[in-house]
Design an enzyme around this catalytic site. Structure first.
Site, PDB file in Angstrom:
ATOM      1  N   ASN A  23     -10.841  -3.006  -6.115  1.00 42.46           N
ATOM      2  CA  ASN A  23     -10.073  -1.979  -6.851  1.00 42.46           C
ATOM      3  C   ASN A  23     -10.728  -1.569  -8.171  1.00 42.46           C
ATOM      4  O   ASN A  23     -10.374  -0.541  -8.754  1.00 42.46           O
ATOM      5  CB  ASN A  23      -8.635  -2.444  -7.113  1.00 42.46           C
ATOM      6  CG  ASN A  23      -7.740  -2.391  -5.887  1.00 42.46           C
ATOM      7  OD1 ASN A  23      -6.772  -3.142  -5.766  1.00 42.46           O
ATOM      8  ND2 ASN A  23      -8.041  -1.499  -4.946  1.00 42.46           N
TER       9      ASN A  23
ATOM     10  N   ASP B 257       0.823  -1.212   0.000  1.00 41.80           N
ATOM     11  CA  ASP B 257       0.000   0.000   0.000  1.00 41.80           C
ATOM     12  C   ASP B 257       0.859   1.265   0.000  1.00 41.80           C
ATOM     13  O   ASP B 257       1.956   1.267   0.573  1.00 41.80           O
ATOM     14  CB  ASP B 257      -0.913  -0.018   1.238  1.00 41.80           C
ATOM     15  CG  ASP B 257      -2.066   0.954   1.107  1.00 41.80           C
ATOM     16  OD1 ASP B 257      -2.349   1.409  -0.018  1.00 41.80           O
ATOM     17  OD2 ASP B 257      -2.686   1.266   2.139  1.00 41.80           O
TER      18      ASP B 257
HETATM   19  C1  FPP Z   1      -2.137   0.109  -3.266  1.00 40.72           C
HETATM   20  O1  FPP Z   1      -1.634   1.430  -3.223  1.00 40.72           O
HETATM   21  C2  FPP Z   1      -1.595  -0.590  -4.425  1.00 40.72           C
HETATM   22  C3  FPP Z   1      -2.315  -1.140  -5.435  1.00 40.72           C
HETATM   23  C4  FPP Z   1      -3.784  -1.072  -5.501  1.00 40.72           C
HETATM   24  C5  FPP Z   1      -1.661  -1.796  -6.576  1.00 40.72           C
HETATM   25  C6  FPP Z   1      -0.452  -2.605  -6.223  1.00 40.72           C
HETATM   26  C7  FPP Z   1       0.357  -2.780  -7.437  1.00 40.72           C
HETATM   27  C8  FPP Z   1       1.705  -2.806  -7.474  1.00 40.72           C
HETATM   28  C9  FPP Z   1       2.568  -2.775  -6.282  1.00 40.72           C
HETATM   29  C10 FPP Z   1       2.449  -2.878  -8.750  1.00 40.72           C
HETATM   30  C11 FPP Z   1       2.514  -4.240  -9.271  1.00 40.72           C
HETATM   31  C12 FPP Z   1       1.352  -4.337 -10.115  1.00 40.72           C
HETATM   32  C13 FPP Z   1       0.997  -5.363 -10.852  1.00 40.72           C
HETATM   33  C14 FPP Z   1      -0.210  -5.140 -11.623  1.00 40.72           C
HETATM   34  C15 FPP Z   1       1.729  -6.655 -10.906  1.00 40.72           C
HETATM   35  P1  FPP Z   1      -2.669   2.634  -3.317  1.00 40.72           P
HETATM   36  O2  FPP Z   1      -2.824   2.988  -4.744  1.00 40.72           O
HETATM   37  O3  FPP Z   1      -3.937   2.266  -2.616  1.00 40.72           O
HETATM   38  O4  FPP Z   1      -1.880   3.748  -2.543  1.00 40.72           O
HETATM   39  P2  FPP Z   1      -2.514   4.923  -1.667  1.00 40.72           P
HETATM   40  O5  FPP Z   1      -3.130   4.265  -0.457  1.00 40.72           O
HETATM   41  O6  FPP Z   1      -1.343   5.758  -1.325  1.00 40.72           O
HETATM   42  O7  FPP Z   1      -3.530   5.628  -2.528  1.00 40.72           O
END
Ligand code: FPP
Length: 240
Positions: free
Chosen positions: A63, A15
């Site tokens: 998501n 995250d």
């Molecule tokens: C959460 O951070 C992350 C995700 C929803 C996606 C995770 C994906 C990766 C680490 C890259 C690898 C990807 C693939 C497709 C293999 P957030 O976007 O919720 O962060 P925030 O809480 O700061 O908004």
């Protein structure tokens, strides 16, 4: 005792990609791209430390509710990962599994999952489970439905065997980066006795130092599995 411990199975909620990007005045997708770099780094560090199973939450059932641009960007990134990362993982001895609901995913993506799984099926060094379009509640429902359809009585054992992570033991350690302290519908069944470490580090910044800090914290935990502390501690070695 204060020492890092190596979990047999490490699960990670990656995250903080969005915040990493926003703080740099970049689009959220730039954070996800950097998140993929962090994942590559983490796989390498996990291999070096002898972790047997690594399970990561790449895209949850929830998501899909994100802005269309971000969802399609994540789908594209997965395509890039399949093309660019899988050959290297294959060389490194990693056995890949894509875990989650494949219904509703693009046909090319599902074929990519199947090919990656086939290409790495004989690898034994580490299992990498990439949870994509995954939710813990979905998993329990699909397991129950499969048991019902085959007329099998639901017990702890049969249900666990029908879950999508039946090929690995339950996680020993869950790390969630990004500062929030919740499970977010990840591995609801399997986390029953998992130790949890919450890191303030945003996922794109999660490096070997941050991993070792989490392993150190894990090494300090006493895992009792419902027993008393006295029962759980190993008996002291007897003097000869
Ligand atoms: C959460 O951070 C992350 C995700 C929803 C996606 C995770 C994906 C990766 C680490 C890259 C690898 C990807 C693939 C497709 C293999 P957030 O976007 O919720 O962060 P925030 O809480 O700061 O908004």
């Amino acid at each position: 005792m204060t020492r890092p411990a190596v979990p047999g199975h490490l699960a990670i909620v990656m995250d903080g990609n969005g915040r990493w990007a926003t703080r740099r005045f970049l689009p959220r997708l730039a954070g996800h791209r950097q998140g993929l770099e962090a994942l590559r780094r983490c796989v390498g560090a996990s291999l070096e430390r002898g972790i047997g199973v690594l399970t990561v939450f790449a895209f949850s059932s929830e998501n899909w509710q994100r802005p269309g641009e971000e969802v399609s960007g994540l789908m594209e990134l997965l395509g890039v990962a399949l093309r660019k990362e899988v050959p290297a993982l294959r060389e490194q001895g990693v056995q890949i599994h894509f875990v989650g609901d494949r219904a509703g995913l693009a046909r090319a993506m599902v074929e990519g999952f199947e090919q990656a799984e086939l290409d790495t099926a004989d690898n034994q060094r580490m299992v990498l489970n990439v949870c994509f379009n995954y939710g813990g509640r979905w998993d329990m429902v699909q397991a129950a439905q499969r048991l019902l359809a085959s007329g099998v009585d639901p017990t702890e054992e049969t249900l666990a065997g029908a879950l999508s992570l039946a090929h690995v033991p339950d996680p020993d350690l869950l790390i969630r980066t990004g500062g929030d302290q919740r499970v977010s519908n990840f591995l609801l069944w399997q986390l029953a006795y998992t130790e949890m470490v919450f890191s303030e580090t945003l996922w794109p910044d999660f490096d070997e130092r941050a991993l070792d800090a989490a392993l150190l914290e894990f090494g300090q935990r006493e895992r009792r599995f419902g027993r008393t502390a006295e029962q759980a501690r190993p008996a002291p070695a007897r003097a000869a």
